[in-house]
Enzyme design. Structure first.
Site, PDB file in Angstrom:
ATOM      1  N   LYS A   1      -5.183 -11.253 -19.145  1.00 46.55           N
ATOM      2  CA  LYS A   1      -5.397 -11.764 -20.502  1.00 46.55           C
ATOM      3  C   LYS A   1      -5.279 -13.293 -20.604  1.00 46.55           C
ATOM      4  O   LYS A   1      -6.135 -13.942 -21.197  1.00 46.55           O
ATOM      5  CB  LYS A   1      -4.367 -11.121 -21.436  1.00 46.55           C
TER       6      LYS A   1
ATOM      7  N   GLY B   1       0.846  -1.197   0.000  1.00 47.11           N
ATOM      8  CA  GLY B   1       0.000   0.000   0.000  1.00 47.11           C
ATOM      9  C   GLY B   1       0.869   1.230   0.000  1.00 47.11           C
ATOM     10  O   GLY B   1       2.070   1.142   0.284  1.00 47.11           O
TER      11      GLY B   1
ATOM     12  N   GLU C   1       4.850 -11.202  -6.052  1.00 45.64           N
ATOM     13  CA  GLU C   1       3.839 -11.361  -7.103  1.00 45.64           C
ATOM     14  C   GLU C   1       4.289 -10.834  -8.465  1.00 45.64           C
ATOM     15  O   GLU C   1       3.687 -11.155  -9.477  1.00 45.64           O
ATOM     16  CB  GLU C   1       2.524 -10.687  -6.675  1.00 45.64           C
TER      17      GLU C   1
ATOM     18  N   HIS D   1       8.191  -7.731  -3.428  1.00 44.90           N
ATOM     19  CA  HIS D   1       6.932  -8.142  -4.061  1.00 44.90           C
ATOM     20  C   HIS D   1       7.094  -9.495  -4.773  1.00 44.90           C
ATOM     21  O   HIS D   1       7.570  -9.533  -5.905  1.00 44.90           O
ATOM     22  CB  HIS D   1       6.472  -7.069  -5.054  1.00 44.90           C
TER      23      HIS D   1
ATOM     24  N   SER E   1     -16.822  -7.705 -30.864  1.00 44.85           N
ATOM     25  CA  SER E   1     -15.870  -7.148 -31.827  1.00 44.85           C
ATOM     26  C   SER E   1     -15.110  -8.245 -32.563  1.00 44.85           C
ATOM     27  O   SER E   1     -14.474  -7.989 -33.578  1.00 44.85           O
ATOM     28  CB  SER E   1     -14.857  -6.275 -31.092  1.00 44.85           C
ATOM     29  N   GLY E   2     -15.156  -9.467 -32.010  1.00 43.39           N
ATOM     30  CA  GLY E   2     -14.365 -10.537 -32.616  1.00 43.39           C
ATOM     31  C   GLY E   2     -13.031 -10.698 -31.918  1.00 43.39           C
ATOM     32  O   GLY E   2     -12.301 -11.640 -32.166  1.00 43.39           O
ATOM     33  N   GLY E   3     -12.694  -9.771 -31.038  1.00 42.10           N
ATOM     34  CA  GLY E   3     -11.468  -9.901 -30.256  1.00 42.10           C
ATOM     35  C   GLY E   3     -11.661 -10.912 -29.135  1.00 42.10           C
ATOM     36  O   GLY E   3     -12.783 -11.360 -28.879  1.00 42.10           O
ATOM     37  N   VAL E   4     -10.573 -11.252 -28.469  1.00 40.61           N
ATOM     38  CA  VAL E   4     -10.616 -12.294 -27.441  1.00 40.61           C
ATOM     39  C   VAL E   4     -11.573 -11.906 -26.298  1.00 40.61           C
ATOM     40  O   VAL E   4     -12.424 -12.700 -25.896  1.00 40.61           O
ATOM     41  CB  VAL E   4      -9.201 -12.537 -26.853  1.00 40.61           C
ATOM     42  N   ASP E   5     -11.455 -10.680 -25.817  1.00 38.74           N
ATOM     43  CA  ASP E   5     -12.201 -10.310 -24.612  1.00 38.74           C
ATOM     44  C   ASP E   5     -13.712 -10.304 -24.837  1.00 38.74           C
ATOM     45  O   ASP E   5     -14.462 -10.902 -24.066  1.00 38.74           O
ATOM     46  CB  ASP E   5     -11.754  -8.935 -24.093  1.00 38.74           C
ATOM     47  N   SER E   6     -14.143  -9.645 -25.904  1.00 33.76           N
ATOM     48  CA  SER E   6     -15.595  -9.598 -26.100  1.00 33.76           C
ATOM     49  C   SER E   6     -16.128 -10.982 -26.484  1.00 33.76           C
ATOM     50  O   SER E   6     -17.256 -11.343 -26.139  1.00 33.76           O
ATOM     51  CB  SER E   6     -16.005  -8.532 -27.124  1.00 33.76           C
ATOM     52  N   SER E   7     -15.310 -11.782 -27.150  1.00 33.14           N
ATOM     53  CA  SER E   7     -15.767 -13.132 -27.512  1.00 33.14           C
ATOM     54  C   SER E   7     -15.939 -13.999 -26.273  1.00 33.14           C
ATOM     55  O   SER E   7     -16.914 -14.743 -26.147  1.00 33.14           O
ATOM     56  CB  SER E   7     -14.779 -13.812 -28.459  1.00 33.14           C
TER      57      SER E   7
ATOM     58  N   CYS F   1       5.237  -6.198   1.731  1.00 37.56           N
ATOM     59  CA  CYS F   1       5.601  -4.781   1.753  1.00 37.56           C
ATOM     60  C   CYS F   1       4.842  -4.036   2.864  1.00 37.56           C
ATOM     61  O   CYS F   1       5.087  -4.299   4.036  1.00 37.56           O
ATOM     62  CB  CYS F   1       5.361  -4.187   0.371  1.00 37.56           C
ATOM     63  N   TYR F   2       3.910  -3.163   2.531  1.00 34.09           N
ATOM     64  CA  TYR F   2       3.157  -2.483   3.598  1.00 34.09           C
ATOM     65  C   TYR F   2       2.526  -3.506   4.546  1.00 34.09           C
ATOM     66  O   TYR F   2       2.527  -3.327   5.770  1.00 34.09           O
ATOM     67  CB  TYR F   2       2.061  -1.600   2.986  1.00 34.09           C
TER      68      TYR F   2
END
Ligand code: XMP
Length: 513
Positions: free
Chosen positions: A369, A55, A174, A172, A226-232, A82-83
């Site tokens: 992603k 933080g 992560e 960190h 849109s045909g992109g990965v996310d909207s599909s 960390c914090y």
């Protein structure tokens, strides 16, 4: 089935969702909760352990976020990062101060030495790079804690109380820069919390479907595909959850790659949803006629897209929910303030103003992603769709330099297809983040057979990048470039020269326009 749950307690650090993502990567379910959440509420989740995030504050600042001290009496393991580490140290009687300049203040990659007897570092290298970002320093560690890692500047980079299963790291784990960071998180989960790895992306799918059904009820849902990965993937998830209550509007602006429109339509034919494909190629080309300026092209396409979508939405009538395929990196980026506009990225994002609906659903908002891709696979989307590389909203219009015409688009589509085909055959596609062809506006003299030609130059672009803010041009093999070039000049009319772009970003950008 209830899964073992880890609570990530959020103190406002920038990597908090990344921590959650790492926990998921280890096959453990987790929830990120604000630090103010009452302890009783957290305990309803029956957690097997807690992770305190980083933080921006200093723990000795009177206004700094605190934690209910009862959390330390539950007998549950805690990892403070960390914090979170400093907070735990202070709460348990240690002392945290501002580091004197150049002594224990550390930023960036730091050579670190680990005690491999500590649960966190068991089985890992005793020495490695960790990613530090802290200006505070534990002047005194609390009673019961042993030092578990150090660096040249700092004696207590990590502390551990094995009896209580409390661990703190000043770095960190992560972020990717920390070598073995994921393994340290896994050690905490499996070694300290007793995790069994009972969670998968398939479980995420089931949980997401359940909560979408609860929210949507019998409402109507609209999604711009849109045909992109996310909207599909968002569409597939909604299709699975609410089926015929979902309408997907796919505005085909005619600026897609070869066969892409048909592929998208085909992928969704297995669900009984309302799938509307609007063939708006003519309209978009008409609006783009004579336009050469890249930003003007973007603006026209963005506006026209919204207009077409709005028209279709009106035909459907009142909808209750609008779905957006926002993913976590979009959420971070939109929070970055007013950086200079290099290119005004058009995404399907800015629709809500124009469409009448009650609420937005963003089912991928917390996923990264590669997790979205994994979810897409779980939902049965074909690999070519799930692995699709990023493709700009304005499509090939910004890869045809200067004026866009149907002829030029067709030329580019074919050349781009050949490039992608050769890349895939050579197995290079998996190593690259984005690669494509660009139809430059330059024409030059060539010779074919015995005749003179005066045709276009095609540019090939391939880059590797972590975040698309910077990118390196990819060192793809010469013989692959050779095969691609030979095929393109032989198979694609009007191209007599092929060049490869060897510029990184900056100073260039990924796209040419
Ligand atoms: P640049 O060219 O800005 O590209 O270095 C970085 C990434 O953004 C994509 N890009 C766009 N995406 N609308 C989009 O949705 C746009 O107008 C746009 N312009 C660039 C580009 O493909 C790359 O992945």
């Amino acid at each position: 089935m209830a899964h073992q749950t880890v609570i990530v307690l959020d103190f406002g650090g920038q990597y908090n969702q990344l921590i959650a993502r790492r926990v998921r990567e280890c096959g453990v379910y987790c929830e990120v909760k604000p630090y103010k959440t009452p302890l009783a509420q957290l305990l309803e989740k029956k957690p097997i352990g807690f992770i305190f995030t980083g933080g921006p504050n200093s723990v000795y600042d009177p206004a700094a976020p605190q934690v209910d001290p009862a959390i330390f009496t539950l007998g549950l393991p805690i990892l403070g990062i960390c914090y979170g580490c400093q907070l735990m140290a202070q709460a348990l009687g240690g002392e945290v101060t501002a580091a004197q300049a150049d002594t224990a203040r550390e930023y960036g990659k730091t050579e670190t030495f680990y005690d491999t007897a500590c649960t966190l570092f068991k089985g890992l290298d005793a020495q490695g790079i960790s990613w530090m970002s802290h200006g505070d320093y534990m002047a005194q560690v609390p009673q019961g804690f042993a030092l578990a890692a150090h660096s040249a500047a700092c004696p207590n980079v990590a502390i551990a109380d094995e009896d209580r299963r409390f661990y703190g790291v000043q770095f960190h784990p992560e972020v990717n820069h920390t070598q073995n960071g994921l393994a340290m998180i896994r050690n905490f989960l499996y070694g300290a919390c007793g995790a069994t790895g009972d969670w998968t992306m398939g479980d995420y799918k089931e949980t997401a479907i359940r909560s979408i059904r609860e929210k949507v009820g019998s409402g109507k849902v609209l999604l711009a595909l849109s045909g992109g990965v996310d909207s599909s993937v968002a569409a597939a998830l909604l299709a699975e959850a609410v089926g015929s209550q979902l309408t997907c509007v796919f505005v085909d602006h005619g600026l897609m790659r070869l066969n892409e429109g048909d592929e998208v339509e085909e992928a969704f034919s297995k669900w009984s949803i309302n799938f509307i494909r609007v063939n708006a190629e003519g309209l978009f080309l008409h609006k783009l006629a004579g336009v050469r300026d890249p930003e003007a092209k973007r603006k026209i396409i963005g506006e026209e897209f919204i207009r077409v979508f709005e028209q279709e939405a009106k035909k459907i009538g009142q909808v209750d929910f609008l779905v957006q395929g926002t993913i976590y990196p979009d959420v971070i980026e939109s929070g970055l303030g007013d950086a200079a506009v290099i290119k005004s990225h058009h995404n399907v994002g800015g629709l809500p103003d124009y469409v009448d609906f009650k609420e937005i659903i963003e089912p991928l908002r917390l996923l990264f992603k590669d997790e979205v891709r994994q979810l897409g696979r779980e939902l049965g989307l074909p690999e070519y769709l799930v692995m699709r590389q990023p493709f700009p909203g304005p499509g090939l219009a910004i890869r045809v330099i200067g004026e866009v015409t149907k002829d030029k688009l067709d030329t580019l589509r074919l050349a781009d297809f050949i490039f992608r085909d050769e890349m895939a055959k050579a197995g290079e596609d998996r190593n690259l983040d984005q690669y494509f062809a660009v139809l430059t506006n330059m024409r030059s003299v060539g010779v074919m057979g015995d005749g003179r030609t005066y045709d276009y130059t095609l540019a090939l672009r391939a880059v590797t990048t972590d975040d698309f803010m910077t990118a390196d041009w990819a060192r793809i093999p010469f013989d692959l470039l050779d095969r691609t070039s030979t095929r393109i000049v032989n198979e694609v009319p009007k191209i007599n020269r092929v060049v490869y772009d060897i510029t990184s970003k900056p100073p260039a950008t990924v796209e040419f326009e």
